[in-house]
Structure formats: structure tokens, C-alpha cells
Design an enzyme around this catalytic site. Structure first.
Site, PDB file in Angstrom:
ATOM      1  N   GLU A  97       0.847  -1.203   0.000  1.00 21.25           N
ATOM      2  CA  GLU A  97       0.000   0.000   0.000  1.00 21.25           C
ATOM      3  C   GLU A  97       0.879   1.249   0.000  1.00 21.25           C
ATOM      4  OE1 GLU A  97      -3.540   0.078   2.515  1.00 21.25           O
ATOM      5  OE2 GLU A  97      -2.874   2.020   3.280  1.00 21.25           O
TER       6      GLU A  97
ATOM      7  N   THR B  29      -4.001   4.813  -1.419  1.00 22.96           N
ATOM      8  CA  THR B  29      -5.009   5.325  -0.482  1.00 22.96           C
ATOM      9  C   THR B  29      -5.679   6.583  -1.048  1.00 22.96           C
ATOM     10  OG1 THR B  29      -3.516   6.730   0.778  1.00 22.96           O
ATOM     11  CG2 THR B  29      -3.714   4.444   1.500  1.00 22.96           C
ATOM     12  N   TYR B  30      -6.783   6.941  -0.397  1.00 17.27           N
ATOM     13  CA  TYR B  30      -7.603   8.069  -0.852  1.00 17.27           C
ATOM     14  C   TYR B  30      -7.750   9.048   0.311  1.00 17.27           C
ATOM     15  CZ  TYR B  30     -11.671  10.297  -3.125  1.00 17.27           C
ATOM     16  OH  TYR B  30     -12.552  11.163  -3.727  1.00 17.27           O
TER      17      TYR B  30
ATOM     18  N   ARG C 285     -15.720   3.804   4.011  1.00 16.82           N
ATOM     19  CA  ARG C 285     -16.520   4.946   4.448  1.00 16.82           C
ATOM     20  C   ARG C 285     -15.654   6.187   4.605  1.00 16.82           C
ATOM     21  NH1 ARG C 285     -18.352   5.491  10.517  1.00 16.82           N
ATOM     22  NH2 ARG C 285     -16.151   6.097  10.515  1.00 16.82           N
TER      23      ARG C 285
ATOM     24  N   LYS D  99       7.910   3.856   2.191  1.00 16.74           N
ATOM     25  CA  LYS D  99       9.322   3.655   2.538  1.00 16.74           C
ATOM     26  C   LYS D  99       9.800   2.355   1.886  1.00 16.74           C
ATOM     27  CE  LYS D  99       9.601   6.319   6.767  1.00 16.74           C
ATOM     28  NZ  LYS D  99       9.279   7.506   6.005  1.00 16.74           N
TER      29      LYS D  99
HETATM   30  P1  FAD Z   1     -17.810   0.867   7.556  1.00 24.28           P
HETATM   31  O1  FAD Z   1     -17.734  -0.504   7.006  1.00 24.28           O
HETATM   32  O2  FAD Z   1     -18.947   1.716   7.130  1.00 24.28           O
HETATM   33  O3  FAD Z   1     -17.790   0.758   9.159  1.00 24.28           O
HETATM   34  C1  FAD Z   1     -17.604   1.918   9.959  1.00 24.28           C
HETATM   35  C2  FAD Z   1     -18.340   1.770  11.300  1.00 24.28           C
HETATM   36  O4  FAD Z   1     -19.757   1.788  11.071  1.00 24.28           O
HETATM   37  C3  FAD Z   1     -18.054   0.456  12.023  1.00 24.28           C
HETATM   38  O5  FAD Z   1     -18.020   0.713  13.406  1.00 24.28           O
HETATM   39  C4  FAD Z   1     -19.248  -0.426  11.662  1.00 24.28           C
HETATM   40  O6  FAD Z   1     -19.517  -1.406  12.657  1.00 24.28           O
HETATM   41  C5  FAD Z   1     -20.359   0.620  11.602  1.00 24.28           C
HETATM   42  N1  FAD Z   1     -21.450   0.241  10.684  1.00 24.28           N
HETATM   43  C6  FAD Z   1     -21.335  -0.289   9.457  1.00 24.28           C
HETATM   44  N2  FAD Z   1     -22.554  -0.475   8.913  1.00 24.28           N
HETATM   45  C7  FAD Z   1     -23.457  -0.048   9.822  1.00 24.28           C
HETATM   46  C8  FAD Z   1     -24.888   0.037   9.855  1.00 24.28           C
HETATM   47  N3  FAD Z   1     -25.636  -0.361   8.843  1.00 24.28           N
HETATM   48  N4  FAD Z   1     -25.487   0.571  10.967  1.00 24.28           N
HETATM   49  C9  FAD Z   1     -24.750   1.001  12.019  1.00 24.28           C
HETATM   50  N5  FAD Z   1     -23.386   0.937  12.050  1.00 24.28           N
HETATM   51  C10 FAD Z   1     -22.762   0.427  10.965  1.00 24.28           C
HETATM   52  N6  FAD Z   1      -9.396   5.868   5.199  1.00 24.28           N
HETATM   53  C11 FAD Z   1      -9.239   6.831   4.254  1.00 24.28           C
HETATM   54  O7  FAD Z   1      -9.667   7.974   4.464  1.00 24.28           O
HETATM   55  N7  FAD Z   1      -8.584   6.570   3.076  1.00 24.28           N
HETATM   56  C12 FAD Z   1      -8.079   5.347   2.788  1.00 24.28           C
HETATM   57  O8  FAD Z   1      -7.509   5.145   1.724  1.00 24.28           O
HETATM   58  C13 FAD Z   1      -8.231   4.309   3.753  1.00 24.28           C
HETATM   59  N8  FAD Z   1      -7.759   3.055   3.517  1.00 24.28           N
HETATM   60  C14 FAD Z   1      -7.984   2.058   4.431  1.00 24.28           C
HETATM   61  C15 FAD Z   1      -7.547   0.756   4.144  1.00 24.28           C
HETATM   62  C16 FAD Z   1      -7.769  -0.276   5.055  1.00 24.28           C
HETATM   63  C17 FAD Z   1      -7.293  -1.672   4.713  1.00 24.28           C
HETATM   64  C18 FAD Z   1      -8.415  -0.004   6.297  1.00 24.28           C
HETATM   65  C19 FAD Z   1      -8.615  -1.105   7.304  1.00 24.28           C
HETATM   66  C20 FAD Z   1      -8.843   1.277   6.588  1.00 24.28           C
HETATM   67  C21 FAD Z   1      -8.656   2.318   5.663  1.00 24.28           C
HETATM   68  N9  FAD Z   1      -9.099   3.619   5.906  1.00 24.28           N
HETATM   69  C22 FAD Z   1      -8.922   4.611   4.972  1.00 24.28           C
HETATM   70  C23 FAD Z   1      -9.752   3.956   7.189  1.00 24.28           C
HETATM   71  C24 FAD Z   1     -11.300   3.808   7.126  1.00 24.28           C
HETATM   72  O9  FAD Z   1     -11.840   4.802   6.280  1.00 24.28           O
HETATM   73  C25 FAD Z   1     -11.817   3.975   8.560  1.00 24.28           C
HETATM   74  O10 FAD Z   1     -11.430   2.911   9.350  1.00 24.28           O
HETATM   75  C26 FAD Z   1     -13.299   4.281   8.713  1.00 24.28           C
HETATM   76  O11 FAD Z   1     -13.509   4.756  10.037  1.00 24.28           O
HETATM   77  C27 FAD Z   1     -14.214   3.095   8.493  1.00 24.28           C
HETATM   78  O12 FAD Z   1     -14.258   2.722   7.196  1.00 24.28           O
HETATM   79  P2  FAD Z   1     -15.030   1.365   6.734  1.00 24.28           P
HETATM   80  O13 FAD Z   1     -15.009   1.354   5.274  1.00 24.28           O
HETATM   81  O14 FAD Z   1     -14.511   0.201   7.459  1.00 24.28           O
HETATM   82  O15 FAD Z   1     -16.505   1.716   7.269  1.00 24.28           O
END
Ligand code: FAD
Length: 299
Positions: A17, A48-49, A107, A273
Site C-alpha cells: 500500500e 489510499t484516498y 466509508r 518507505k
Molecule cells: P464501515 O464498514 O462503514 O464501518 C464503519 C463503522 O460503522 C463500524 O463501526 C461499523 O460497525 C459501523 N457500521 C457499518 N454499517 C453499519 C450500519 N448499517 N449501521 C450502524 N453501524 C454500521 N481511510 C481513508 O480515508 N482513506 C483510505 O484510503 C483508507 N484506507 C484504508 C484501508 C484499510 C485496509 C483499512 C482497514 C482502513 C482504511 N481507511 C482509509 C480507514 C477507514 O476509512 C476507517 O477505518 C473508517 O472509520 C471506516 O471505514 P469502513 O469502510 O470500514 O466503514
């Protein structure tokens, strides 16, 4: 190639990544990072975004450079919080015309309360974004998962329930949040299996190489350090070179154990890095070639 086909053809899938530079920095600076990583022959590199303040505008462009200039398969991250479905459609079209087939549907992190202007959200959760991407038939979609539970979740059971719903909306694979305890990951994978989540899962590994980075990570994503790692930090926190060496070895040991357990994939957070990634890959070069030979035999 769609990443789901990479997992079908060969396991483990090894990915890296990178993050785009900040908007004030020219996009060309990413070439040094890619030049330093491409010879490691990863199965794909993700971009990443907007994570950590990097420029969102560069993500599609860097994914394009990887795919069409370097011939390296790529995964473009995409977040949906505070975006409209029209804006998302615009990005999907940009990816499509550049032949970028893989998206990590996220998200995004919630801004602090005073900055939160998501008052009329079109996307509340990543699963909403998955639905929109799925309405196009040409994308392979990955999602994030959290072995220790997402930092906002009130209960791990709810977190798993929402993860299952996200997968059922059309995810093809998952990448985990950073973790430092493999046994905890194995428990998590068992729970996903019981829930019927059968898509491939790559384990996210971050080599921790300085104290500031450790503090930021544990605060931002809630990943817990093991006692073993805490001892290492305590001992070497004032000796940056020693701490870096220990961080690289710790990540290497995690990877060797994960590969031995038959993990679907390893996703290395390189923090741009290349030298650190090169040292880890050099540590596992024979192990990696053994695994390539094994997967050829299976095929
Ligand atoms: P979700 O899957 O929507 O989950 C977020 C929260 O909402 C969780 O607590 C979940 O339990 C809860 N939830 C989900 N669905 C529901 C529902 N229907 N009702 C109530 N609660 C619900 N961030 C960036 O800005 N840019 C990036 O490029 C980036 N890359 C990442 C790559 C990886 C591999 C990981 C693990 C994280 C990355 N992140 C990135 C961080 C990520 O955006 C955050 O962790 C964010 O807070 C959650 O994203 P998610 O897609 O897991 O969200």
C-alpha cells in the site's frame, strides 16, 4: 486483472500500500516510491484516498501510472463520507476509462464534530458505497475489516453483523486493519468463517519503525500493541536505528507465521518507505519462492 482472480490463481496474494503525496507536493515524487517497490514483484499495489492528509485528487492518477505505465495491478481506495452519489459516479467513470478494475470501498474516518458537515448524508456506511459500485458490472470490490473491532463500534458482535452485511452487498475480498497479535487474527478469521464470510482476506501488516508512528496508529485505529512489542519499544525508544530494526523483524516474524498458517494474502502498509519493504521482502525471499512453487503445484 481483477484481484478476485489473483486470489483464485495464486495464494498467498502479496500486496503493498502506498499513499499519494500532499497536494502541495508534485505528483512526480511518487515515482521514487514506485521505483523502489516494483522490483519486489507485488501482486498488486493499492493507493489510499485522502488518508493521513494525502491528496484525493492524485489517487486515480497514481493508480493509472501503476497500471498503465508500470504494468503493476492496482487497487484504488475510495471513501464515500461527505460525497454525493454524483461525485462518486464521476470517480467511477474516471477509473473505468483508465481500465482500473479494483476498488477498495471505504466509508472514511469521521471528522471531528465541529467539522462534520455530513448532515444529509447519501452515504453513511461503506456498504452504501459497495451497492453503488456494484451497480456497475466491471469492478472488483474490496472492503476493510477490523480484527479488534472498529474503533467506533459499541460491540464486536454488531461490528461483525455489519461486516457480514457489507460483504453480502457484493465484496469480493477483505483487507484487515493493522494488528500486532496473530493469535487474535486467527480467532477473528474463525469467527468470520462461522458467520459464512468465505471471501479471501488479506492480513494488513505495518512495520512500525518509530515511536511517533506507533503513538499515531494506536490512537487513530485502536490497534493494540502486544506485551512483546511494548517491551521492544520501552527498550529501544531512544535508539531510532535499533527500534527500526526491531520493527522490521517484528513485522517479518508476523508475516512468516501468517504465511505458515496458510493466510490468503499479506497486505504491507509501506508508508512510502521502499527500503523497509525491501528489507522485509529480503528476509522472506526463500519462503516466498517456496510458496510460489507450492501454488504452481496446486494449480
Ligand atoms: P464501515 O464498514 O462503514 O464501518 C464503519 C463503522 O460503522 C463500524 O463501526 C461499523 O460497525 C459501523 N457500521 C457499518 N454499517 C453499519 C450500519 N448499517 N449501521 C450502524 N453501524 C454500521 N481511510 C481513508 O480515508 N482513506 C483510505 O484510503 C483508507 N484506507 C484504508 C484501508 C484499510 C485496509 C483499512 C482497514 C482502513 C482504511 N481507511 C482509509 C480507514 C477507514 O476509512 C476507517 O477505518 C473508517 O472509520 C471506516 O471505514 P469502513 O469502510 O470500514 O466503514
Amino acid at each position: 486483472m481483477q484481484i478476485k482472480n489473483l486470489y483464485n490463481n495464486k495464494r498467498p496474494v502479496i500486496s503493498l500500500e502506498i499513499f499519494p503525496p500532499k497536494q502541495t507536493t508534485p505528483i512526480n515524487t511518487i515515482y521514487d516510491t514506485i521505483d523502489g517497490l516494483k522490483d519486489l514483484k507485488p501482486d498488486f499495489i493499492s493507493v489510499t484516498y485522502g488518508a493521513g492528509g494525502s491528496s484525493r485528487d492524485y489517487t486515480v492518477e497514481i493508480a493509472n501510472i501503476l497500471k498503465n505505465k508500470y504494468n503493476v495491478e492496482t487497487l484504488a481506495h475510495l471513501t464515500c463520507l461527505n460525497s454525493t452519489s454524483f461525485e462518486i459516479e464521476g470517480i467511477l467513470n474516471k477509473l473505468k476509462v483508465r481500465d482500473i478494475e479494483n476498488i477498495l470501498a471505504l466509508r472514511g474516518d469521521l471528522p471531528s464534530d465541529d467539522q462534520n458537515n455530513n448532515s444529509n448524508p447519501q452515504f453513511e456506511h461503506a456498504s452504501d458505497l459497495v451497492k453503488q459500485i456494484k451497480s456497475h458490472d466491471n469492478f472488483c470490490i474490496g472492503g476493510a475489516c477490523y480484527p479488534e473491532g472498529h474503533i467506533e463500534c459499541s460491540s464486536k458482535i454488531h461490528d461483525l453483523k455489519y461486516l457480514k452485511a457489507k460483504v453480502d452487498n457484493g465484496l469480493d475480498f477483505l483487507i484487515t486493519q493493522i494488528f500486532f497479535d496473530n493469535e487474535m487474527l486467527y480467532d477473528f478469521l474463525e469467527r468470520l468463517d462461522i458467520l459464512g464470510i468465505k471471501i479471501p482476506i488479506s492480513a494488513g501488516i505495518m512495520p512500525v519503525i518509530n515511536k511517533k508512528q506507533i503513538e499515531r496508529i494506536t490512537q487513530m485505529c485502536g490497534s493494540k500493541l502486544t506485551q512483546k512489542f511494548k517491551r521492544i519499544i520501552g527498550k529501544y525508544e531512544h535508539n531510532p536505528e535499533a527500534l527500526k530494526e526491531a520493527g522490521i523483524i517484528y513485522a517479518t516474524e508476523q508475516i512468516i507465521d501468517l504465511l505458515s498458517s496458510g493466510i490468503d494474502g499479506i497486505h504491507l502498509y509501506t508508508m512510502n518507505k521502499p527500503e523497509v519493504a525491501q528489507r522485509i521482502f529480503s528476509n522472506i525471499s526463500n519462503i516466498r519462492s517456496t510458496l510460489v512453487n507450492d501454488s504452481e503445484i496446486i494449480i
